[in-house]
Scaffold this motif. Structure first.
Motif, PDB file in Angstrom:
ATOM      1  N   VAL A  83     -38.671 -36.857  25.531  1.00  0.00           N
ATOM      2  CA  VAL A  83     -40.628 -36.764  24.933  1.00  0.00           C
ATOM      3  C   VAL A  83     -40.111 -35.806  26.350  1.00  0.00           C
ATOM      4  O   VAL A  83     -40.106 -36.474  27.659  1.00  0.00           O
ATOM      5  CB  VAL A  83     -40.570 -37.981  25.285  1.00  0.00           C
ATOM      6  CG1 VAL A  83     -41.958 -37.480  25.380  1.00  0.00           C
ATOM      7  CG2 VAL A  83     -40.617 -39.162  23.603  1.00  0.00           C
ATOM      8  N   ALA A  84     -40.869 -34.849  25.905  1.00  0.00           N
ATOM      9  CA  ALA A  84     -40.863 -33.551  27.292  1.00  0.00           C
ATOM     10  C   ALA A  84     -42.854 -34.062  28.054  1.00  0.00           C
ATOM     11  O   ALA A  84     -43.605 -33.924  26.515  1.00  0.00           O
ATOM     12  CB  ALA A  84     -40.842 -32.072  26.697  1.00  0.00           C
ATOM     13  N   VAL A  85     -43.174 -33.510  28.764  1.00  0.00           N
ATOM     14  CA  VAL A  85     -44.049 -33.705  29.201  1.00  0.00           C
ATOM     15  C   VAL A  85     -44.405 -32.536  29.871  1.00  0.00           C
ATOM     16  O   VAL A  85     -44.178 -31.535  30.654  1.00  0.00           O
ATOM     17  CB  VAL A  85     -44.531 -34.708  30.503  1.00  0.00           C
ATOM     18  CG1 VAL A  85     -45.728 -34.649  30.780  1.00  0.00           C
ATOM     19  CG2 VAL A  85     -43.932 -36.085  30.234  1.00  0.00           C
ATOM     20  N   ALA A  86     -45.757 -31.309  29.073  1.00  0.00           N
ATOM     21  CA  ALA A  86     -45.763 -29.911  29.840  1.00  0.00           C
ATOM     22  C   ALA A  86     -46.327 -30.364  30.930  1.00  0.00           C
ATOM     23  O   ALA A  86     -46.639 -30.927  31.847  1.00  0.00           O
ATOM     24  CB  ALA A  86     -47.351 -29.638  29.007  1.00  0.00           C
ATOM     25  N   THR A  87     -46.064 -29.134  31.509  1.00  0.00           N
ATOM     26  CA  THR A  87     -46.136 -29.128  33.126  1.00  0.00           C
ATOM     27  C   THR A  87     -47.364 -28.899  33.562  1.00  0.00           C
ATOM     28  O   THR A  87     -47.585 -29.575  34.755  1.00  0.00           O
ATOM     29  CB  THR A  87     -45.446 -28.003  33.943  1.00  0.00           C
ATOM     30  OG1 THR A  87     -46.262 -27.046  32.718  1.00  0.00           O
ATOM     31  CG2 THR A  87     -44.535 -27.419  33.897  1.00  0.00           C
TER      32      THR A  87
END
Length: 394
Positions: free
Chosen positions: A13-17
């Motif tokens: 699960v990637a979290v945007a910067t």
């Protein structure tokens, strides 16, 4: 993928910067990876930032390291699994065979053990002095090549105040490093002095709730860099979840410490007025021998009050057992109030003269003051003194 494979390779699960979590996540991972071998090699050569193995470095630990270093007014920090580990690893890393260490009867007992027994096995000699013997300290440093001066202020448990300016000046003049256990004073105190290395037990005020252990070594960058590999190889690394809990505790550090200091000051003044109380030791009382020094060196006077009762060990035991809000327990700095009778802190490793310097007797007890309502604490002590046979009329 079959289920057994899927369970070991869960979805990422990637979290945007631009979508950061308000509270940093716990990086509860031993291992980190790069996308290719070249980047892995670059990291291992120190050519790029990143993480590989949590015994070496971890994002959760790094956030706490930066927090503590900045609060103490220094460049960098190393974290350990306990406060004792911080003390011991710092001394092991900084000393070698043939070195000499200046220590004090008023040091924490495990620190004295480390200097006398463990460092002694590897050819490190030591001299024990009284923290109050500032002229003796200066004379010894002038006459004996010394690697480290290891001290604490306020001292545990009788709250003596070190003359930090004179100790550090003498050490610097004669090429010795100063290592200060700053646990009792806290991260916000003593940063203005020329101290080479600070050690703290994070178990106390940093965690603040008596449910997590940790230690910290704080110093300028070059000293931390010199110690880092030794710390990594010795392996007493703080766990990421413990680091997260301590970081969470630090959010209320200033509030807790301020309330505990205010309570401690009121407790000390009240106890000083009670019959049957032989002596109250608190740096914020004008009667304290180093009151002026404490005022000059510290922003506040701490959260510990040490008391001697006229009735000796019997009165101390009765008082401790009669308390309802104070728990008989080791440690200090957590939100609840604690009591530790002197016999549980007895300096059995010291000789008769050194015990006189330490000033711990069977009539002594250490009170770690919490954040409870101070009126409740005073009432609890009043009834405990009454049961010990030494109270003023209620």
């Amino acid at each position: 993928m079959k289920n057994s494979t899927r369970l070991n390779h869960p979805p990422i699960v990637a979290v945007a910067t631009d979508n950061r979590p308000l509270v940093a996540p716990i990086y509860q991972s031993v291992k980190f990876t790069f996308d290719d071998v070249v980047q892995t090699q670059r990291h291992s050569r120190g050519e790029r930032e990143g993480f590989a193995y949590s015994r070496v470095s971890n994002p959760t630990l790094q956030q706490l390291e930066l927090t503590l270093a900045q609060l103490q007014g220094r460049d960098a920090c190393l974290l350990t699994a306990s406060g004792v580990a911080a003390v011991n690893l710092a001394m092991l890393s900084l000393c070698k065979q043939g070195d000499h260490v200046v220590s004090f009867a008023e040091l924490y007992q495990p620190t004295r053990y480390m200097i006398r027994r463990l460092l002694g096995r590897y050819g490190v000699s030591h001299t024990i002095l009284s923290l109050e013997d500032i002229e003796g300290i200066e004379q010894l440093l002038a006459s004996t090549p010394t690697r480290l001066v290891m001290f604490e202020s306020p001292s545990n448990p009788v709250l003596k105040i070190a003359d930090i300016g004179r100790i550090t000046a003498a050490a610097r003049a004669h090429g010795a490093l100063t290592v200060m256990d700053n646990t009792f004073a806290g991260f916000h105190n003593h940063g203005q002095f020329d101290i080479d290395v600070y050690v703290h037990s994070l178990t106390k005020y940093a965690g603040g709730h008596g449910d997590v252990m940790g230690g910290a070594v704080i110093a300028r960058q070059e000293l931390i860099d010199a110690m880092r590999t030794d710390f990594i190889v010795m392996g007493a690394t703080l766990d990421p979840h413990a680091a997260f809990l301590i970081q969470r505790g630090m959010k209320t550090y200033a509030l807790r410490y301020e309330r505990q200091c205010d309570n401690a000051s009121k407790v000390a003044r009240w106890l000083a007025s009670q019959p049957g109380v032989a002596r109250v030791r608190y740096p914020g009382l004008a009667a304290h021998p180093q009151y002026a020094l404490a005022r000059a060196q510290m922003h506040d006077f701490g959260t510990v009050v040490t008391v001697d009762l006229e009735g000796g060990e019997t009165a101390v035991n009765r008082f401790s057992e009669a308390l309802r809000l104070f728990t008989i327990s080791a440690s200090l700095g957590s939100t609840e109030s604690l009591v530790q009778p002197g016999r549980l802190m007895w300096p059995s490793d010291l000789d008769a003269i050194q015990r006189q310097w330490a000033e711990i007797t069977a009539a002594t007890m250490r009170l770690s003051i919490g954040i409870e309502d101070v009126e409740d604490l005073l009432e609890d002590m009043r009834q405990a003194l009454h049961q010990a046979g030494r109270a003023a009329p209620v």
